[in-house]
Design a protein around this motif. Sequence first.
Motif, mmCIF file in Angstrom:
data_model
loop_
_atom_site.group_PDB
_atom_site.id
_atom_site.type_symbol
_atom_site.label_atom_id
_atom_site.label_comp_id
_atom_site.label_asym_id
_atom_site.label_seq_id
_atom_site.Cartn_x
_atom_site.Cartn_y
_atom_site.Cartn_z
ATOM 1 N N THR A 1 -34.912 50.579 -70.698
ATOM 2 C CA THR A 1 -34.092 49.626 -71.453
ATOM 3 C C THR A 1 -35.021 48.599 -72.076
ATOM 4 O O THR A 1 -36.254 48.699 -71.951
ATOM 5 C CB THR A 1 -33.033 48.957 -70.553
ATOM 6 O OG1 THR A 1 -32.144 48.208 -71.369
ATOM 7 C CG2 THR A 1 -33.649 48.026 -69.505
ATOM 8 N N ARG B 1 -26.493 44.097 -77.205
ATOM 9 C CA ARG B 1 -25.284 44.832 -76.804
ATOM 10 C C ARG B 1 -24.452 44.086 -75.780
ATOM 11 O O ARG B 1 -23.262 44.336 -75.632
ATOM 12 C CB ARG B 1 -25.638 46.227 -76.217
ATOM 13 C CG ARG B 1 -26.448 47.136 -77.125
ATOM 14 C CD ARG B 1 -25.798 47.352 -78.467
ATOM 15 N NE ARG B 1 -24.528 48.047 -78.394
ATOM 16 C CZ ARG B 1 -23.668 48.111 -79.406
ATOM 17 N NH1 ARG B 1 -23.952 47.543 -80.559
ATOM 18 N NH2 ARG B 1 -22.520 48.759 -79.275
ATOM 19 N N LYS C 1 -17.329 51.990 -72.304
ATOM 20 C CA LYS C 1 -16.606 51.932 -73.583
ATOM 21 C C LYS C 1 -15.118 51.715 -73.367
ATOM 22 O O LYS C 1 -14.486 50.909 -74.049
ATOM 23 C CB LYS C 1 -16.828 53.237 -74.347
ATOM 24 C CG LYS C 1 -18.037 53.184 -75.253
ATOM 25 C CD LYS C 1 -17.860 54.150 -76.421
ATOM 26 C CE LYS C 1 -19.054 54.167 -77.353
ATOM 27 N NZ LYS C 1 -19.777 52.918 -77.472
ATOM 28 N N ASN D 1 -19.429 40.707 -71.207
ATOM 29 C CA ASN D 1 -20.152 41.134 -72.405
ATOM 30 C C ASN D 1 -19.878 40.107 -73.508
ATOM 31 O O ASN D 1 -18.719 39.778 -73.768
ATOM 32 C CB ASN D 1 -19.668 42.521 -72.849
ATOM 33 C CG ASN D 1 -20.537 43.100 -73.940
ATOM 34 O OD1 ASN D 1 -20.851 42.424 -74.921
ATOM 35 N ND2 ASN D 1 -20.932 44.353 -73.788
ATOM 36 N N ASN E 1 -22.668 39.020 -65.187
ATOM 37 C CA ASN E 1 -21.324 39.231 -64.657
ATOM 38 C C ASN E 1 -21.412 39.179 -63.136
ATOM 39 O O ASN E 1 -21.990 40.065 -62.522
ATOM 40 C CB ASN E 1 -20.826 40.597 -65.151
ATOM 41 C CG ASN E 1 -19.430 40.952 -64.662
ATOM 42 O OD1 ASN E 1 -18.855 40.250 -63.843
ATOM 43 N ND2 ASN E 1 -18.911 42.058 -65.180
HETATM 44 O O1 UT7 Z 1 -16.515 43.194 -65.220
HETATM 45 C C1 UT7 Z 1 -15.727 44.342 -65.261
HETATM 46 C C2 UT7 Z 1 -15.412 44.633 -66.656
HETATM 47 N N1 UT7 Z 1 -16.541 45.231 -67.320
HETATM 48 C C3 UT7 Z 1 -16.688 45.127 -68.615
HETATM 49 O O2 UT7 Z 1 -15.901 44.477 -69.248
HETATM 50 C C4 UT7 Z 1 -17.805 45.886 -69.263
HETATM 51 C C5 UT7 Z 1 -17.322 46.544 -70.525
HETATM 52 N N2 UT7 Z 1 -18.278 47.413 -71.194
HETATM 53 C C6 UT7 Z 1 -19.414 46.945 -71.809
HETATM 54 O O3 UT7 Z 1 -19.706 45.774 -71.749
HETATM 55 C C7 UT7 Z 1 -20.244 47.905 -72.612
HETATM 56 O O4 UT7 Z 1 -19.512 49.094 -72.824
HETATM 57 C C8 UT7 Z 1 -21.617 48.261 -71.965
HETATM 58 C C9 UT7 Z 1 -22.518 47.057 -72.018
HETATM 59 C C10 UT7 Z 1 -21.404 48.703 -70.532
HETATM 60 C C11 UT7 Z 1 -22.266 49.396 -72.760
HETATM 61 O O5 UT7 Z 1 -22.383 49.025 -74.128
HETATM 62 P P1 UT7 Z 1 -21.938 50.044 -75.274
HETATM 63 O O6 UT7 Z 1 -22.227 49.380 -76.548
HETATM 64 O O7 UT7 Z 1 -20.505 50.402 -74.998
HETATM 65 O O8 UT7 Z 1 -22.939 51.214 -75.077
HETATM 66 P P2 UT7 Z 1 -22.634 52.736 -74.703
HETATM 67 O O9 UT7 Z 1 -22.258 52.853 -73.280
HETATM 68 O O10 UT7 Z 1 -21.726 53.334 -75.716
HETATM 69 O O11 UT7 Z 1 -24.058 53.332 -74.950
HETATM 70 C C12 UT7 Z 1 -24.638 53.366 -76.254
HETATM 71 C C13 UT7 Z 1 -26.042 53.916 -76.128
HETATM 72 C C14 UT7 Z 1 -26.114 55.190 -75.294
HETATM 73 O O12 UT7 Z 1 -27.107 56.005 -75.866
HETATM 74 P P3 UT7 Z 1 -26.711 57.282 -76.733
HETATM 75 O O13 UT7 Z 1 -25.871 58.135 -75.838
HETATM 76 O O14 UT7 Z 1 -25.957 56.731 -77.904
HETATM 77 O O15 UT7 Z 1 -28.045 57.858 -77.086
HETATM 78 C C15 UT7 Z 1 -26.558 54.705 -73.951
HETATM 79 O O16 UT7 Z 1 -27.248 55.689 -73.219
HETATM 80 O O17 UT7 Z 1 -26.836 52.962 -75.450
HETATM 81 C C16 UT7 Z 1 -27.477 53.587 -74.348
HETATM 82 N N3 UT7 Z 1 -27.632 52.597 -73.283
HETATM 83 C C17 UT7 Z 1 -28.725 51.845 -73.161
HETATM 84 N N4 UT7 Z 1 -29.861 51.774 -73.891
HETATM 85 C C18 UT7 Z 1 -30.806 50.883 -73.508
HETATM 86 C C19 UT7 Z 1 -26.772 52.284 -72.285
HETATM 87 N N5 UT7 Z 1 -27.284 51.331 -71.514
HETATM 88 C C20 UT7 Z 1 -28.520 51.043 -72.028
HETATM 89 C C21 UT7 Z 1 -29.518 50.144 -71.689
HETATM 90 N N6 UT7 Z 1 -30.638 50.101 -72.447
HETATM 91 N N7 UT7 Z 1 -29.418 49.318 -70.624
#
Ligand code: UT7
Length: 335
Positions: free
Chosen positions: A34, A42, A225, A261, A288
């Motif tokens: 990361t 993000r 997501k 987030n 969080n």
């Molecule tokens: O407290 C309980 C309630 N929780 C929440 O409200 C959390 C809600 N969700 C979120 O805040 C977001 O969905 C996350 C922060 C968990 C994830 O962000 P996102 O923009 O939804 O990312 P994603 O899961 O769609 O992932 C996008 C890309 C993926 O790569 P590919 O598949 O597009 O190649 C992930 O593998 O980002 C990648 N990714 C990362 N990259 C670098 C996921 N985590 C990381 C990371 N560093 N830490």
Amino acid sequence: MTKDTKVRAAITAIEAYLPEYILTNDELSRMVDTSDEWIMTRVGIRERRILKEPGVGMSYMAIKAVKTLLEKNNLQPSDIDGIICSTVTPDMVFPSTAAIISDACGIKNGLSFDMQVGCAGFIHAFKTAALYIESGFCKRLIVVSGEKMSSIIDYTDRNTCPLFGDGAAAVLLEPCADGNGLQDAILRSDGIGKEYLHMKAGGSIKPATHETVDAREHFVYQDGKNVFKWAVSKMSEVSLEIMDRNGLNPNEIYFLPHQANMRIIEAVGNRMGMRSDRVLVNIDNRANTSSATIPILLWDNKHLFLKGDNLVLSSFGAGFAWGSIYLKWAVDNMK
Ligand code: UT7
């Protein structure tokens, strides 16, 4: 106009404890694939506190918060009618961590129990404590919310490990008859959330075995997501509803949203028509902390609030469970 003398529960003191250790995005980048840039853009988190002291659980932080709260406000343990603790990371499955905290703080004459409502734990515990106070059953109650999220986070999983931090905060609730205190609450749930946010093992369906440990099933699982979409939609819905039914306009409230987030916080604030300076944020350095998030946010910003100020608190988390509460701040210059 007749004076409003209804007895309401008001926050009359607040204290928090954050562990000393700061886990930065740079350190995380050396643990998983990361970067500071990804996490900041993000999610909006720069650093989080982690409890590193060996052999201690969540109660270590909660006890420090409660003891300081008692000391600062010249209260004796015998002045307190009970402790309600919200957490998803109790010291043990049983006894309740509330009982452990009460014992360590010398609180012997009151009720003690835990509530597990995911990240929405504090607002549920607040409303529950308020009902005890409004009914006259209790006079002074402490609601303490604490999480040692680092005990259930997989630090090899980049999807979840940047998101969470540790901490605890305690509020003292007392009866108030001058129109301030808790005004309204909307609490909701939908069990569909189990699919998107859960821990696979360690409960009675799947007790811990060598296999569950090897499969890394004792950690937070999150479909980010889907949780994101639900969080934006439901926090906005209940916050708008509570503003509408209490005749509040966005310019006259402080909004304290769950800090999961930055993009969720902004989306909810926009839907509510909030000015950004009225939406309180500490996600960058607290992350969080699940159910401890809202009271830590209150504690971080208590210097802003004057008696009579309108605060709307809203949270969303596992269950799903979510809600909003509306309170009028009851004390000027809280210590
Ligand atoms: O407290 C309980 C309630 N929780 C929440 O409200 C959390 C809600 N969700 C979120 O805040 C977001 O969905 C996350 C922060 C968990 C994830 O962000 P996102 O923009 O939804 O990312 P994603 O899961 O769609 O992932 C996008 C890309 C993926 O790569 P590919 O598949 O597009 O190649 C992930 O593998 O980002 C990648 N990714 C990362 N990259 C670098 C996921 N985590 C990381 C990371 N560093 N830490």
